[in-house]
Scaffold this motif. Structure first.
Motif, short mmCIF file in Angstrom:
data_model
loop_
_atom_site.label_atom_id
_atom_site.label_comp_id
_atom_site.label_asym_id
_atom_site.label_seq_id
_atom_site.Cartn_x
_atom_site.Cartn_y
_atom_site.Cartn_z
N LEU A 23 0.83 -1.21 0.00
CA LEU A 23 0.00 0.00 0.00
C LEU A 23 0.86 1.26 0.00
CD1 LEU A 23 -2.82 -0.99 2.51
CD2 LEU A 23 -3.10 -0.46 0.10
N LYS A 24 1.92 1.26 0.80
CA LYS A 24 2.83 2.41 0.83
C LYS A 24 3.48 2.62 -0.54
CE LYS A 24 4.10 2.40 5.74
NZ LYS A 24 5.21 2.24 6.69
N ASN A 25 3.88 1.53 -1.18
CA ASN A 25 4.50 1.64 -2.51
C ASN A 25 3.51 2.20 -3.53
OD1 ASN A 25 6.85 0.58 -1.45
ND2 ASN A 25 6.48 -1.49 -2.23
N ARG A 26 2.27 1.74 -3.48
CA ARG A 26 1.25 2.24 -4.42
C ARG A 26 1.00 3.72 -4.20
NH1 ARG A 26 -1.22 -2.94 -3.87
NH2 ARG A 26 -2.61 -2.22 -2.25
N GLU A 27 0.94 4.14 -2.94
CA GLU A 27 0.71 5.56 -2.63
C GLU A 27 1.89 6.40 -3.10
OE1 GLU A 27 -0.96 9.13 -1.35
OE2 GLU A 27 -1.83 7.21 -1.91
N ALA A 28 3.11 5.93 -2.89
CA ALA A 28 4.29 6.67 -3.34
C ALA A 28 4.28 6.80 -4.87
CB ALA A 28 5.56 5.98 -2.87
#
Length: 94
Positions: A23-28
């Motif tokens: 999720l963090k990677n997608r948001e970044a």
């Protein structure tokens, strides 16, 4: 051999941690794409304005001349500086 409660909890923890990282990677990635889109839009707007406004044309010229990276400067090597059309004058004149 049966999985212990601790092993099951560790497995769930690892899975949750992997989901959180995804999720963090997608948001970044989403934020980088949005930032790039904004830069492209503002760059296009500045280039368009520079064709009508001599102050914007001068600003654009200064920005290009002050690019610090050689590869960035090369992108503008054969580019013609926009000049305000003589019939339009400056955009802030009324």
């Amino acid at each position: 051999m049966a999985e212990t409660e601790l092993e099951r909890a560790e497995k769930r923890y690892a899975q949750a941690k992997a989901r959180l990282q995804a999720l963090k990677n997608r948001e970044a990635t989403r934020q980088r794409k949005l930032d790039t889109r904004r830069k492209v839009i503002l760059g296009g707007a500045l280039m368009d304005l520079a064709e009508r406004d001599s102050n914007a044309a001068a600003m654009l010229d200064r920005l290009i001349r002050n690019l610090s990276r050689e590869q960035d400067r090369k992108a503008f090597a054969e580019w013609d500086d926009p000049s305000p059309s003589p019939d339009t004058g400056q955009s802030d004149a009324t």
